[in-house]
Design an enzyme around this catalytic site. Structure first.
Site, PDB file in Angstrom:
ATOM      1  N   GLY A  17       0.813  -1.220   0.000  1.00 50.36           N
ATOM      2  CA  GLY A  17       0.000   0.000   0.000  1.00 50.36           C
ATOM      3  C   GLY A  17       0.836   1.254   0.000  1.00 50.36           C
ATOM      4  N   ALA A  18       1.720   1.364  -1.016  1.00 50.88           N
ATOM      5  CA  ALA A  18       2.714   2.449  -0.988  1.00 50.88           C
ATOM      6  C   ALA A  18       2.485   3.497  -2.059  1.00 50.88           C
ATOM      7  CB  ALA A  18       4.106   1.841  -1.143  1.00 50.88           C
ATOM      8  N   ARG A  20       0.519   6.043  -2.022  1.00 47.15           N
ATOM      9  CA  ARG A  20       0.229   7.384  -1.479  1.00 47.15           C
ATOM     10  C   ARG A  20       0.229   7.285   0.047  1.00 47.15           C
ATOM     11  NH1 ARG A  20      -4.915   5.422  -3.442  1.00 47.15           N
ATOM     12  NH2 ARG A  20      -6.121   4.827  -1.598  1.00 47.15           N
ATOM     13  N   ASN A  92       0.833  -2.404   5.405  1.00 48.25           N
ATOM     14  CA  ASN A  92       0.236  -1.066   5.495  1.00 48.25           C
ATOM     15  C   ASN A  92      -1.032  -0.921   4.655  1.00 48.25           C
ATOM     16  OD1 ASN A  92       0.418   2.057   5.814  1.00 48.25           O
ATOM     17  ND2 ASN A  92       0.534   1.753   3.597  1.00 48.25           N
ATOM     18  N   SER A 145      -4.437   0.673  13.895  1.00 52.44           N
ATOM     19  CA  SER A 145      -5.120   1.954  14.093  1.00 52.44           C
ATOM     20  C   SER A 145      -5.617   2.033  15.529  1.00 52.44           C
ATOM     21  CB  SER A 145      -6.326   2.043  13.149  1.00 52.44           C
ATOM     22  OG  SER A 145      -7.161   3.128  13.515  1.00 52.44           O
ATOM     23  N   TYR A 158     -13.898  -2.142   9.844  1.00 46.16           N
ATOM     24  CA  TYR A 158     -12.515  -1.655   9.815  1.00 46.16           C
ATOM     25  C   TYR A 158     -11.847  -1.861  11.176  1.00 46.16           C
ATOM     26  CZ  TYR A 158      -8.704   1.815   9.422  1.00 46.16           C
ATOM     27  OH  TYR A 158      -7.480   2.444   9.427  1.00 46.16           O
TER      28      TYR A 158
END
Ligand SMILES: NC(=O)c1ccc[n+]([C@@H]2O[C@H](COP(=O)([O-])OP(=O)(O)OC[C@H]3O[C@@H](n4cnc5c(N)ncnc54)[C@H](OP(=O)(O)O)[C@@H]3O)[C@@H](O)[C@H]2O)c1
Length: 248
Positions: A17-18, A20, A92, A145, A158
């Site tokens: 997940g790189a 942004r 990520n 998170s 989530y």
């Protein structure tokens, strides 16, 4: 039980997940410090393309969907061929949510769980098998998170994935018996495409609760991840909250 040497700093790090946001910030930070970095997302953005030009020998980027296990495994093998054994993994990639549970379609719940929990666990399994098979040790960082530890409306599925990944982190730390340092970073809300769905009322509530009166930034998360990947440390099995005490 025999005593193990400390786990060395990671030298080849894979980040999911790189394209942004926080993922891109972590990729940039590690490349600037001379670490070999592989990364993927579904989209190769101009920012990633520019990094590939700037760091042709120490980077390897691919367009991969993390829910495509076969595609992810092909990419891991490409990375190993170019950069060497991956001894650091940062999970990520994730998708967000902005809907009350009663209004979230079952297919959407499945997609959130598949992307944020199942796929990272499958990738972690594949990475661990290759790492341990070569007799190597490594560092794992799961980006979770504050939602994994505190309740927030509109983020039920989530939150479940982030709490799940925190739990997996602790059990991996135990299961690896000192061969892998496994930790999670659990940021509070920071500005990104994912959190852009937050309304002003939600933002105001978070800011009111945060002693500094401001949101965390990706730049405040990056050094913690770097420390967990590169520094001599005995931190293992932890979920480190980075939210300016907003959740205390
Ligand atoms: N923003 C926040 O407030 C906040 C707070 C706490 C924790 N986090 C966590 O921090 C991490 C980064 O979030 P962010 O805010 O930087 O989000 P973001 O800007 O939306 O970035 C998410 C990244 O994940 C990638 N991704 C999404 N689905 C994917 C898939 N199926 N396969 C491969 N890559 C995929 C996206 O790229 P593509 O779309 O191109 O695939 C993008 O590069 C996430 O784990 C998030 O849960 C965020």
């Amino acid at each position: 039980m025999s005593e193990l040497e400390p786990v060395p700093a990671a030298s080849v790090v894979l980040i999911s997940g790189a394209s942004r946001g926080l993922g891109l910030a972590m990729v940039t930070d590690l490349l600037e410090r001379g670490v070999k970095v592989a990364a993927f997302a579904r989209t190769i953005t101009p920012e990633l393309e520019a990094l590939a030009v700037q760091y042709p020998d120490t980077s390897c980027f691919g367009s991969v969907d993390i829910t495509d296990a076969a595609g992810t495994q092909v990419f891991v093998k490409e990375v190993e061929a170019k950069l060497g054994v991956i001894d650091g993994l940062v999970n990520n990639a994730a998708v967000g949510q902005d809907s009350l549970h009663v209004h979230t379609a079952p297919e959407r719940i499945e997609q959130i769980i598949e992307t944020n929990l199942t796929a990272p666990l499958v990738l972690t399994r594949f990475w661990l098998r290759r790492l341990l098979g070569k007799g190597r040790r490594g560092r794992l960082v799961n980006v979770t998170s504050i939602c994994g530890q505190r309740g927030y409306p509109g983020l039920v599925a989530y939150s479940a994935t982030k709490a799940g990944l925190d739990g997996a982190t602790r059990s991996i730390a135990r299961e690896m018996s000192g061969r892998v340092l496994a930790n999670a970073v659990a940021p509070g809300f920071f500005a990104s495409e994912m959190s852009a769905v937050l309304g002003q009322t939600q933002l105001d509530a978070i800011l009111r609760r945060t002693p500094s009166g401001r949101l965390t930034t990706p730049e405040e998360v990056v050094p913690v991840v770097r420390m967990l990947l590169l520094e001599d440390t005995n931190i293992n099995g932890q979920a480190i909250v980075i939210d300016g005490a907003g959740s205390i």
